[in-house]
Design a protein around this motif. Structure first.
Motif, PDB file in Angstrom:
ATOM      1  N   THR A   1      -6.779  -5.721  -3.400  1.00 44.45           N
ATOM      2  CA  THR A   1      -5.949  -6.781  -2.815  1.00 44.45           C
ATOM      3  C   THR A   1      -6.403  -7.065  -1.389  1.00 44.45           C
ATOM      4  O   THR A   1      -6.470  -8.220  -0.967  1.00 44.45           O
ATOM      5  CB  THR A   1      -4.458  -6.398  -2.847  1.00 44.45           C
ATOM      6  OG1 THR A   1      -4.073  -6.178  -4.206  1.00 44.45           O
ATOM      7  CG2 THR A   1      -3.593  -7.492  -2.238  1.00 44.45           C
TER       8      THR A   1
ATOM      9  N   THR B   1      -4.581  -0.413  -3.791  1.00 45.84           N
ATOM     10  CA  THR B   1      -4.413  -1.778  -3.262  1.00 45.84           C
ATOM     11  C   THR B   1      -5.620  -2.245  -2.437  1.00 45.84           C
ATOM     12  O   THR B   1      -5.574  -3.315  -1.839  1.00 45.84           O
ATOM     13  CB  THR B   1      -3.113  -1.899  -2.426  1.00 45.84           C
ATOM     14  OG1 THR B   1      -3.151  -0.947  -1.366  1.00 45.84           O
ATOM     15  CG2 THR B   1      -1.887  -1.673  -3.297  1.00 45.84           C
TER      16      THR B   1
ATOM     17  N   THR C   1       5.350  -7.147  -9.242  1.00 47.71           N
ATOM     18  CA  THR C   1       4.234  -6.278  -8.859  1.00 47.71           C
ATOM     19  C   THR C   1       4.382  -4.840  -9.347  1.00 47.71           C
ATOM     20  O   THR C   1       3.542  -4.009  -9.028  1.00 47.71           O
ATOM     21  CB  THR C   1       4.044  -6.279  -7.325  1.00 47.71           C
ATOM     22  OG1 THR C   1       5.257  -5.842  -6.707  1.00 47.71           O
ATOM     23  CG2 THR C   1       3.665  -7.658  -6.824  1.00 47.71           C
TER      24      THR C   1
ATOM     25  N   VAL D   1      -4.126   0.098   3.599  1.00 50.14           N
ATOM     26  CA  VAL D   1      -3.857   0.053   2.162  1.00 50.14           C
ATOM     27  C   VAL D   1      -3.978   1.442   1.555  1.00 50.14           C
ATOM     28  O   VAL D   1      -4.602   2.338   2.132  1.00 50.14           O
ATOM     29  CB  VAL D   1      -4.820  -0.905   1.424  1.00 50.14           C
ATOM     30  CG1 VAL D   1      -4.673  -2.331   1.905  1.00 50.14           C
ATOM     31  CG2 VAL D   1      -6.267  -0.446   1.550  1.00 50.14           C
TER      32      VAL D   1
END
Length: 158
Positions: A103, A100, A42, A96
């Motif tokens: 995601t 992100t 990642t 987050v």
């Protein structure tokens, strides 16, 4: 409320602390800490990441201090996949950073497929270093800044 967030957290910096504080403002917190394998997958910049056990200990210490200020509980769990723990039905909120958020939206899609309620997605803005750029673990490891965003031109990194 049951709050989830996740990351590699290596090293922990003021941007992470802002995420943690917001999470504890909202409720009890479960932090997914990337496994060594997931951490390597990642990274947007190829760099060394300390072993899980070292990162976990630092995270536990950091969270204990903040949780005490809010009278909240916390748990750290190992993340083996990017969508990790947040797909579990027990969570209400996902905290987050701006990068992100997508995601988080993918997590809500998975939750919907599984018949779970969507999470409220709480986006916490970045913390800026003294040069105006964001504080990031990569910048710290590269020696550009310290964990508080101070410029450190004479530092060799970690």
């Amino acid at each position: 409320m049951n709050v989830a967030l996740g990351g590699t957290f290596d090293p922990i910096h003021d941007g992470h602390r802002k995420l943690f504080e917001r999470a504890f403002e909202l409720g009890d917190v479960t932090v997914g800490l990337t496994s060594d394998e997931l951490a390597a997958q990642t990274r947007s910049v190829d760099r060394a990441v300390r072993p899980f056990e070292e990162r976990e200990q630092d995270l536990q210490d950091e969270l204990a201090d903040i949780a005490g200020d809010y009278g909240s509980e916390f748990e750290v769990r190992k993340l083996e996949e990017p969508t990790g723990i947040a797909t579990e039905p027990k969570f209400d909120v996902l905290v987050v950073s701006p990068e992100t958020k997508a995601t988080g939206e993918r997590i809500n899609d998975i939750r919907e497929e599984r018949g779970h309620d969507p999470l409220d997605i709480e986006v916490v803005d970045h913390v800026r270093a003294e040069d105006g750029d964001i504080i990031s673990s990569t910048r710290i490891v590269q020696g550009e800044i310290d964990e508080h965003g101070n410029i450190t031109p004479d530092r060799d990194g970690r």
